[in-house]
Design an enzyme around this catalytic site. Structure first.
Site, PDB file in Angstrom:
ATOM      1  N   ALA A 190       1.074  -1.306   0.134  1.00 45.04           N
ATOM      2  CA  ALA A 190       0.202   0.206  -0.177  1.00 45.04           C
ATOM      3  C   ALA A 190       1.348   0.876  -0.193  1.00 45.04           C
ATOM      4  O   ALA A 190       1.432   1.805   0.906  1.00 45.04           O
ATOM      5  CB  ALA A 190      -1.154   0.078   1.289  1.00 45.04           C
TER       6      ALA A 190
ATOM      7  N   GLY B  31       3.752   8.057  -1.252  1.00 47.70           N
ATOM      8  CA  GLY B  31       5.330   7.649  -1.696  1.00 47.70           C
ATOM      9  C   GLY B  31       6.354   7.666  -0.522  1.00 47.70           C
ATOM     10  O   GLY B  31       7.369   7.571  -1.106  1.00 47.70           O
TER      11      GLY B  31
ATOM     12  N   LYS C 267       7.230   6.247   2.146  1.00 48.96           N
ATOM     13  CA  LYS C 267       7.687   4.857   2.480  1.00 48.96           C
ATOM     14  C   LYS C 267       8.627   4.379   1.317  1.00 48.96           C
ATOM     15  O   LYS C 267       9.450   3.910   1.556  1.00 48.96           O
ATOM     16  CB  LYS C 267       6.721   4.011   3.246  1.00 48.96           C
ATOM     17  CG  LYS C 267       6.212   4.207   4.421  1.00 48.96           C
ATOM     18  CD  LYS C 267       5.503   3.666   5.277  1.00 48.96           C
ATOM     19  CE  LYS C 267       4.646   4.064   6.217  1.00 48.96           C
ATOM     20  NZ  LYS C 267       3.610   5.311   6.067  1.00 48.96           N
TER      21      LYS C 267
ATOM     22  N   ASP D  14       1.558  -1.407   5.102  1.00 52.58           N
ATOM     23  CA  ASP D  14       0.813  -0.580   5.853  1.00 52.58           C
ATOM     24  C   ASP D  14      -0.194  -0.698   5.603  1.00 52.58           C
ATOM     25  O   ASP D  14      -0.802   0.229   5.049  1.00 52.58           O
ATOM     26  CB  ASP D  14       1.828   1.249   5.388  1.00 52.58           C
ATOM     27  CG  ASP D  14       1.284   2.284   6.116  1.00 52.58           C
ATOM     28  OD1 ASP D  14       0.911   1.926   7.532  1.00 52.58           O
ATOM     29  OD2 ASP D  14       1.465   3.079   5.331  1.00 52.58           O
TER      30      ASP D  14
ATOM     31  N   CYS E 224      -1.056   3.018  11.405  1.00 49.69           N
ATOM     32  CA  CYS E 224      -2.000   4.048  12.329  1.00 49.69           C
ATOM     33  C   CYS E 224      -2.535   4.137  13.071  1.00 49.69           C
ATOM     34  O   CYS E 224      -3.202   4.734  13.596  1.00 49.69           O
ATOM     35  CB  CYS E 224      -1.691   5.798  11.256  1.00 49.69           C
ATOM     36  SG  CYS E 224      -2.658   5.094  10.068  1.00 49.69           S
TER      37      CYS E 224
END
Length: 747
Positions: A398, A402, A404, A466, A523
């Site tokens: 995922a 951009g 990561k 993520d 998160c």
């Protein structure tokens, strides 16, 4: 030193009183009307008489020495007898006066002599024989007594405000404050001020946390009427009393921490907890479901700190793109543009925390050139845990927007290959833009559902997931989470996260020499999205295990929560909270794949892997030679074809099913396939009809032709017969020739 007597008082002189007029008349020997006792002050008369008498005695002694005639001792200057009490009082006052301050009296006489002249004073005192008279304008006379009394009153008023003793004390203090001891005195003053400041801060902290006196039991649980009133206010969109709510929250926390001593009699802990929950919902604006879920993660005081931290935004952080510049050079360039910043911490070598900026950070030349990207500090953590190496094949399941992915490219120094996948095409456009801007040349962008990725491509060295989550760790960025999340979200999202994590594990190559790692991050701070998902993956994939994340800080994950016990290895996971580390709430777990996926493993779609099971069974039976050809009867052998025969109907079913599945994967309606198949027979019938018409027409034409030429057919038959006779004759001629030749030979 104090201010001078003459310069002290400005403006017009004070108005003269009736007592002043009486004093002037009395000194001149004129009859004086009796003034009220309230107006006249005996003390004032005594002091004034003593001060007037002292200079007269001094002058009489001077005149006696010079041979001048002196008056009887018992008479005053105005011819009247002097009272003994007054003289005694004058002597006593004269003796007592020097003890308090003799200097001002002498100085005042000298000043008066200098100002008005000694002759005027002598004339005023020596006019004994002349009959005393008071001029018409007695206020304007230059008599010494008149001037002296007015100045004396002025001095007395000045003494009342600023005494000579105070002036002497000021002189002594100035003498004490010298260059030798000024440093020590200033140090003492600084210490005193620091101590006072500490005491003030302690008092403020105590008032904020403890509103009642120690030992008193706070009355937090009010009547039901108050709760109904608060509920009606919230439902009626009226602003509640925030100060009262905050006070009740702090008191409830204090009671829950020391429940045995501070709780009211007959009240349970659950009642205080429910009251605290209601106040938190009203004060911070959470729905009751989410507030309760978050409060269960922490003790009461830490939960209060967590809610408070969500009300303030996290600091702005940028990540240096090491493919184009260095952090020191970038920091210097931004400082020259008026940006106040510093390194985000010792744990990161590429992060910069921005405090203040006079220019928009998303429009600087450095940003447009790809020297940095705006990225939260918590987003550094998953990539740091994954730690991709050069020349590896990595997958970001995922990837948008951009941050990561480009961080991975920077760590890999643009070597190897990174497959950046995102299921949303619109988000993939932003991903492509950041990749080009930051100069990542080893990235391949793809648009798949990440749950299908093991079948699309596998064998990666490292995979980063993520996962999409509820966002309970980034409430400071998106306050709508407070009211939008409900119980359904915490059932649907964990299911998707479990599927994605199994797909990520299946996409990794366990035989990789340098990798074989999977990093799962969210998160969110909810246990349903973090520890429970990891525990599910460990139970469904026994070929993986949890390893250390390698991150320098973070709180350990839960090994038990609300009566649920997890695997002990879950303490290797890391949790991050905004009130502890000043970063967004985050969760990071790192897996290592140590073996292939077992044959009986449940796939992402919930079905078992039949191909893997059959291959495993084949591997187990590889040592045995078994003839699995079916035994057929003689009749069956005759009926079957050379190739064993095919079931066309079954094949068509398989083909149609495969087509429908393929259409579903592409997002198409499989029913459209049936409609297309229904249209095909109609089209074939339409095409066959014109072909039959063409054949009929051609046959009619042939018939017409044959009808016009019947004689030709009849004549053709005798010709054929005639042709056949000559052939027979030609075949007999060689035989005759041979017979003749034999006859000749015999002869």
């Amino acid at each position: 030193m104090g201010v001078g007597r003459r310069m002290k008082k400005q403006g017009p002189p004070a108005p003269l009183s009736e007592e002043h007029y009486a004093n002037l008349k009395r000194k001149k020997g004129l009859p004086v009307d009796d003034t009220p006792a309230e107006v006249r002050s005996s003390k004032k008369r005594r002091t004034s008489s003593t001060k007037l008498e002292k200079p007269a005695k001094i002058r009489r002694e001077d005149t006696a020495k010079n041979g001048a005639t002196s008056k009887p001792a018992g008479k005053q200057a105005n011819g009247t007898k002097k009272a003994s009490g007054a003289s005694e009082n004058g002597v006593k006052a004269g003796k007592a006066k020097p003890k308090k301050g003799p200097a001002p009296a002498v100085d005042s006489d000298e000043e008066m002599d200098d100002e008005f002249g000694a002759s005027l004073l002598e004339d005023a005192i020596g006019s004994d024989l002349d009959e005393p008279t008071l001029g018409d304008d007695f206020l304007g006379t230059d008599d010494e007594d008149s001037v002296y009394d007015s100045d004396h009153d002025h001095v007395k008023k000045e003494k009342f405000v600023f005494s000579d003793d105070e002036d002497d004390d000021d002189e002594d203090r100035e003498e004490k404050l010298t260059a030798a001891n000024i440093e020590g005195l200033s140090r003492k003053l600084d210490q005193k001020m620091a101590k006072e400041a500490e005491e003030n801060e302690a008092e403020l902290r105590e008032e904020a946390l403890q509103t009642n006196i120690d030992g008193d039991k706070p009355d937090i649980l009010g009547d039901e009427d108050e709760d109904d009133e608060l509920a009606s206010k919230t439902q009626g969109l009226l602003a509640p009393d925030l100060q009262m709510l905050r006070t009740r929250i702090t008191e409830a926390i204090r009671v829950l921490e020391d429940f045995s001593n501070l709780a009211e009699e007959g009240r349970s802990r659950a009642e205080y907890t429910n009251q605290l929950l209601k106040d938190v919902c009203a004060y911070y604006g959470y729905n009751e479901f989410l507030a309760e879920k978050l409060m269960n993660l922490f003790p009461p005081r830490e939960a209060f700190a967590f809610f408070e931290a969500n009300e303030s935004p996290r600091p702005v952080v940028i990540r240096t793109n090491t493919l184009r510049t260095h952090r020191r050079d970038l920091a210097q360039a931004l400082i020259n543009r008026g940006v106040t910043l510093e390194p985000v911490g010792k744990w990161s070598k590429v992060g910069l925390q921005v405090f203040e900026s006079s220019v928009p950070l998303g429009a600087t030349p450095e940003y447009l050139a790809g020297h940095y990207i705006l990225q939260a500090a918590s987003s550094f953590l998953p990539v740091m845990a994954l730690c991709p190496q050069e020349n590896e094949r990595c997958l970001d399941m995922a990837a948008a927007p951009g941050g990561k992915t480009t961080h991975m490219a920077a760590l890999m120094k643009n070597t190897g290959a990174i497959f950046a996948n995102d299921p949303s095409k619109t988000r993939a456009k932003g991903l492509i833009g950041n990749i080009h801007r930051l100069g990542a040349r080893n990235v391949i962008v793809c648009n798949y559902d990440a749950r299908e990725f093991p079948r699309v491509m596998g064998g990666f060295d490292r995979v980063l997931l993520d996962a999409p989550c509820s966002g309970t760790g980034v409430i400071a960025k998106d306050p709508s989470v407070k009211t939008n999340r409900d119980e359904k979200d915490f059932q649907v999202l964990p299911h998707t996260q479990k599927q994605l994590l199994l797909a990520a594990i299946d996409s990794v190559n366990h035989a990789s020499k340098t990798g074989g790692y999977v990093v799962y991050s969210t998160c969110s701070v909810a246990v349903e999205e973090n520890e429970q998902v990891v525990a599910y993956a460990l139970s469904r994939r026994p070929n993986v295990r949890l390893v250390e994340t390698g991150l320098p800080f973070g709180k350990e994950g839960f090994t038990s929560f609300m009566g649920k016990a997890f695997h002990p290895s879950l303490k290797l996971t890391r949790r991050y909270y905004p009130h502890l580390y000043n970063v967004d709430g985050f969760f990071v777990a790192k897996f290592q794949k140590v073996g292939p996926t077992p044959g009986n493993a449940v796939l992402v779609n919930g079905k078992k892997d039949k191909d893997a099971a059959s291959s495993k069974a084949a591997d187990q039976n590889a040592g045995e030679v078994v003839d699995k050809t079916p035994i057929a009867t003689e009749g069956d052998e005759e009926d079957q074809d050379e190739f064993g025969g095919f079931d066309d109907d079954a094949d068509e079913d398989y083909i149609e099913r495969a087509k429908r599945n393929a259409m579903r994967r592409r997002g198409l309606d499989p029913k459209a396939l049936k409609k297309g198949q229904e249209k095909k027979p109609a089209m074939e019938a339409e095409t066959e009809a014109p072909e039959e018409e063409v054949k009929e027409k051609s046959s009619d034409k042939v018939k017409e032709k044959t009808k016009g030429k019947p004689k030709e057919k009849a004549n053709s038959q005798p010709k054929e017969k005639a042709d056949s006779k000559p052939k027979e004759k030609t075949e007999d001629k060689p035989k005759e020739k041979k017979a003749k030749s034999k006859a000749k030979e015999k002869k």
